[in-house]
Design an enzyme around this catalytic site. Structure first.
Site, PDB file in Angstrom:
ATOM      1  N   THR A  12       0.892  -1.323   0.096  1.00 17.99           N
ATOM      2  CA  THR A  12      -0.054   0.108   0.041  1.00 17.99           C
ATOM      3  C   THR A  12       0.704   1.236  -0.071  1.00 17.99           C
ATOM      4  O   THR A  12       0.395   2.368   0.152  1.00 17.99           O
ATOM      5  CB  THR A  12      -1.163   0.247   1.250  1.00 17.99           C
ATOM      6  OG1 THR A  12      -0.096   0.192   2.351  1.00 17.99           O
ATOM      7  CG2 THR A  12      -1.859  -1.110   1.303  1.00 17.99           C
ATOM      8  N   GLY A  13       2.102   0.884  -0.414  1.00 14.43           N
ATOM      9  CA  GLY A  13       3.069   2.178  -0.091  1.00 14.43           C
ATOM     10  C   GLY A  13       2.936   3.273  -1.351  1.00 14.43           C
ATOM     11  O   GLY A  13       3.960   3.572  -1.983  1.00 14.43           O
ATOM     12  N   CYS A  14       1.760   3.934  -1.643  1.00 21.56           N
ATOM     13  CA  CYS A  14       1.481   4.616  -2.571  1.00 21.56           C
ATOM     14  C   CYS A  14       1.159   6.052  -2.109  1.00 21.56           C
ATOM     15  O   CYS A  14       0.417   6.863  -2.811  1.00 21.56           O
ATOM     16  CB  CYS A  14       0.521   4.053  -3.737  1.00 21.56           C
ATOM     17  SG  CYS A  14      -1.011   3.697  -3.086  1.00 21.56           S
ATOM     18  N   GLY A  15       1.430   6.244  -0.601  1.00 26.88           N
ATOM     19  CA  GLY A  15       1.100   7.300  -0.022  1.00 26.88           C
ATOM     20  C   GLY A  15      -0.169   7.637   0.380  1.00 26.88           C
ATOM     21  O   GLY A  15      -0.621   8.693   0.718  1.00 26.88           O
ATOM     22  N   LYS A  16      -0.911   6.419   0.372  1.00 23.50           N
ATOM     23  CA  LYS A  16      -2.243   6.749   0.971  1.00 23.50           C
ATOM     24  C   LYS A  16      -2.561   6.012   2.360  1.00 23.50           C
ATOM     25  O   LYS A  16      -3.730   5.756   2.665  1.00 23.50           O
ATOM     26  CB  LYS A  16      -3.111   5.970  -0.168  1.00 23.50           C
ATOM     27  CG  LYS A  16      -3.192   6.593  -1.502  1.00 23.50           C
ATOM     28  CD  LYS A  16      -4.057   5.881  -2.340  1.00 23.50           C
ATOM     29  CE  LYS A  16      -4.323   6.559  -3.613  1.00 23.50           C
ATOM     30  NZ  LYS A  16      -5.192   6.049  -4.586  1.00 23.50           N
TER      31      LYS A  16
END
Length: 261
Positions: free
Chosen positions: A104-108
C-alpha cells in the site's frame, strides 16, 4: 515563526481581474519514526504534536499494545524525528507492517487492510448520543480549526464526550490527525467506549479500523464513507454517520446509537 504555515506568492483572478497576493499555505514536513532504534517510517505531516503522532501511528500498526510498553518518547526537532523506546520487541509487528507498507506504499496510508490483521472484537455498548448534540459538536470542531481557516489545507479530527470536545487535532493528512488523537488518548489512558470520533475527511476503511481499534462506538464526518468502511463498520459494531452538516446527516450503520433530539 509559525511552523504550520508559510506565506507564498500567488496570483488571484477574481471578477475578471488578476492581482498578486501573499497566500498562506500549510507546511508539509517529513517526520521519521524510530522504534527501539529501528527506523520504521517517514510520515509527511503538519509538525504539531509529533510525539502523539508517533505513538498513535505505532498503536495503529500494532507496535504498542498498552502504555506499559513505552519506556520513553523523545522528539528530536533538529532531525525531524521521534524515537520511541519500548520494553517489548516488535519483530512480528515490524514484519507485518513492512508487508503492508510494500502493498500500500503509494502515499495513501499504511494501516490494516484486512480485518484478520486487526484482530478486533465487535464493539458492544449502550452508548447513545442525540443527533443535535452530534451536529453541535461538528460545528464546534469547525470553529476550532484555525489552521484550516488560515490555509484551507488541512484535515481536522476530534475526540468528544457526549457534549464536549476533549481533544482536537489538525494535519495535512486525515490519517495523521486521527493518529494524533489515538496517541494522546493512549498516553492518557482514556476509555473510548463512550466517546465520539469526529473527522472532516472521507471515512475510508483505514480510518474506520483505526476508530474500531480505539473502541470508539460512533465515527462521524462532514464527508462520505466508502463502501468498504461501511461493510467493516457493520462487522465491527461501529456507527458511521456521514455528511454531518447543515442540520442533517446520513447514518450508515447501527442507527440506534444516534437518537432524534
Amino acid at each position: 515563526m509559525n511552523n504550520t504555515y508559510k506565506t507564498v506568492r500567488a496570483w488571484r483572478i477574481k471578477e475578471g481581474t488578476r492581482e498578486e497576493v501573499a497566500d498562506p499555505v500549510t507546511v508539509e514536513s517529513p517526520l521519521t519514526l524510530y522504534f527501539n532504534d529501528s527506523e520504521i517510517v517517514t510520515l509527511l505531516c503538519t509538525m504539531e504534536y509529533p510525539d502523539e503522532l508517533a505513538v498513535g501511528f505505532l498503536c495503529s500498526e500494532g507496535f504498542l499494545k498498552s502504555r506499559d510498553d513505552i519506556k520513553s518518547v523523545a522528539v528530536d526537532s533538529e532531525a525531524a524525528a521521534v524515537r520511541v523506546t519500548s520494553r517489548k520487541s516488535a519483530m512480528i509487528a515490524e514484519q507485518t507492517f513492512l508487508k503492508r507498507y510494500i502493498t500500500t506504499g503509494c502515499g495513501k496510508g499504511t494501516s490494516f487492510y484486512h480485518l484478520s490483521d486487526a484482530v478486533l472484537r465487535p464493539i458492544d455498548t449502550e452508548f447513545r448520543i442525540g443527533s443535535g448534540q452530534l451536529l453541535d459538536l461538528m460545528t464546534e470542531a469547525q470553529r476550532m480549526s484555525e489552521l484550516f481557516k488560515t490555509t484551507g489545507g488541512v484535515h481536522s479530527s476530534a475526540v468528544c464526550s457526549e457534549g464536549k470536545i476533549l481533544y482536537f487535532r489538525e494535519d495535512v493528512g486525515r490519517h495523521n490527525s486521527v493518529d494524533k488523537l489515538i496517541g494522546r488518548c493512549f498516553l492518557e489512558g482514556i476509555d473510548m467506549g463512550d466517546k465520539v470520533l469526529l473527522t472532516t475527511g472521507r471515512i475510508s476503511s483505514e480510518i474506520l479500523i483505526k476508530a474500531a481499534k480505539m473502541g470508539v462506538p460512533v465515527l462521524a464526518s462532514r464527508s462520505a464513507p466508502t463502501e468498504l468502511a461501511v461493510r467493516h463498520a457493520q462487522e465491527l459494531g461501529v456507527t458511521i454517520a456521514g455528511f454531518v452538516r447543515n442540520k442533517r446527516m446520513n447514518i450508515y450503520t447501527y442507527p440506534e446509537r444516534i437518537t432524534i433530539i
